[in-house]
Design an enzyme around this catalytic site. Sequence first.
Site, PDB file in Angstrom:
ATOM      1  CE1 TYR A  83      -7.270   3.018  -0.457  1.00 28.98           C
ATOM      2  CE2 TYR A  83      -4.681   3.417  -0.276  1.00 28.98           C
ATOM      3  CZ  TYR A  83      -5.984   2.478  -0.876  1.00 28.98           C
ATOM      4  OH  TYR A  83      -5.739   1.631  -1.522  1.00 28.98           O
ATOM      5  CD  GLU A 118      -2.900  -0.644  -0.164  1.00 28.40           C
ATOM      6  OE1 GLU A 118      -3.107   0.481  -0.736  1.00 28.40           O
ATOM      7  OE2 GLU A 118      -3.801  -1.559  -0.339  1.00 28.40           O
ATOM      8  CG  ASP A 157      -8.224   4.153  -4.274  1.00 27.31           C
ATOM      9  OD1 ASP A 157      -9.456   3.953  -4.540  1.00 27.31           O
ATOM     10  OD2 ASP A 157      -7.367   3.538  -4.631  1.00 27.31           O
ATOM     11  CB  CYS A 188     -24.682   2.306 -11.915  1.00 24.59           C
ATOM     12  SG  CYS A 188     -23.502   3.745 -12.411  1.00 24.59           S
TER      13      CYS A 188
HETATM   14 FE1  SF4 Z   1     -19.077   2.453 -13.263  1.00 27.20          FE
HETATM   15 FE2  SF4 Z   1     -20.784   1.734 -15.517  1.00 27.20          FE
HETATM   16 FE3  SF4 Z   1     -20.431   0.182 -13.344  1.00 27.20          FE
HETATM   17 FE4  SF4 Z   1     -21.716   2.463 -13.441  1.00 27.20          FE
HETATM   18  S1  SF4 Z   1     -22.024   0.771 -14.342  1.00 27.20           S
HETATM   19  S2  SF4 Z   1     -20.145   1.665 -11.827  1.00 27.20           S
HETATM   20  S3  SF4 Z   1     -20.559   3.558 -14.401  1.00 27.20           S
HETATM   21  S4  SF4 Z   1     -18.694   0.639 -14.615  1.00 27.20           S
END
Ligand code: SF4
Length: 354
Positions: A122, A41, A140, A208
């Site tokens: 971190y 690290e 990080d 996401c």
């Molecule tokens: Fe990253 Fe795409 Fe996964 Fe969202 S869906 S966390 S933008 S790789």
Amino acid sequence: MPVDDVSTALVAWYDVHARRLPWRSPPGTAPPPPYRVWLSEIMLQQTTTAAVAPYFARFVARWPTVAALAAADDDEVMREWAGLGYYARARNLLAAARTVAARGGFPDTEAELHALPGVGRYTAAAIAAIAFGRRAVVVDGNVERVVARLFAVATPLPAARAALYDLAAGLTPDRRAGDHAQAMMDLGAGVCTPRAPDCGRCPLTARCAAFAAGDPARYPVKRPKPARPVRRGTAFWIEHDGDVLLVRRPASGLLGGMAGLPTGDWSGDDTPPLAGDWQMLAVPVRHVFTHFELRLAVAVLRPAVRPDLPGTWHAVADIAAAGLPTLFARAADLVLQTRAEDAHSPRFALENVR
Ligand code: SF4
């Protein structure tokens, strides 16, 4: 978003796709020794895994335990570190190794780890999670990017940093804390990459917000960076009878404690350490530090008599073994390259015949 939902999907992905790195244990197995986690690290701060791997291998072969590293000679360690950059890390590494050896082993809490030299928030969290399985929020740059995208955080960095930490904390599980942390790192390094996130390979697409919004690369939002200032200086190559003069840089400051060529302070003081007929090389060495770019001119002098100057004389033929940091290694390369080119030029040949 439920914590377990994200972490479960992420750790299941990690079980299959974890990067195999020399300082790691495979997913779901006993954690690696804290010495290896800590050493890796520290080396990985601001440095890529590809650059770190050979240094890590050399360090653990030469100093297999923290006690062995604690007993090492400072100059030997600095020499092994040469080329890896950010040399304050090597000095802190030794100081921390000696503290740990004196107390009989690594502490296992984030707070105590954080108190070791060179171990920031971190790094302390990463060691606590990976080596000791403790729940710790490991954030990080890679993790910041993943979290900013998962939640489509519109506040620019660095102002968003505290909010991103809190969001990452909300995703951090109690179980398999080390694997969760490493899964986040791997996702950020290999899938959720800065310019072109590969969402088709991501285990978190369904969760996401940036993916749902259709523009994941927009996050994390960043303020434009100001241009990096340029500083100039001169390195002085003094060569006599096959040896070149090297100095040890002051312990604190840039490249502190490392071997180098004599230089000024890179802020306009370019007084040579010796009067003479200095030859300036045509091209300077360019080197980018975190806060500025350095253009280091290289001046060469080959006095007839060995001058009495502070420093040590090192064989030019063996300069690769001098433990020079990259900046000075490049300056040395430039001198040797110029000399090789001169040796083949008609002017040089003529002078030698005369
Ligand atoms: Fe990253 Fe795409 Fe996964 Fe969202 S869906 S966390 S933008 S790789």
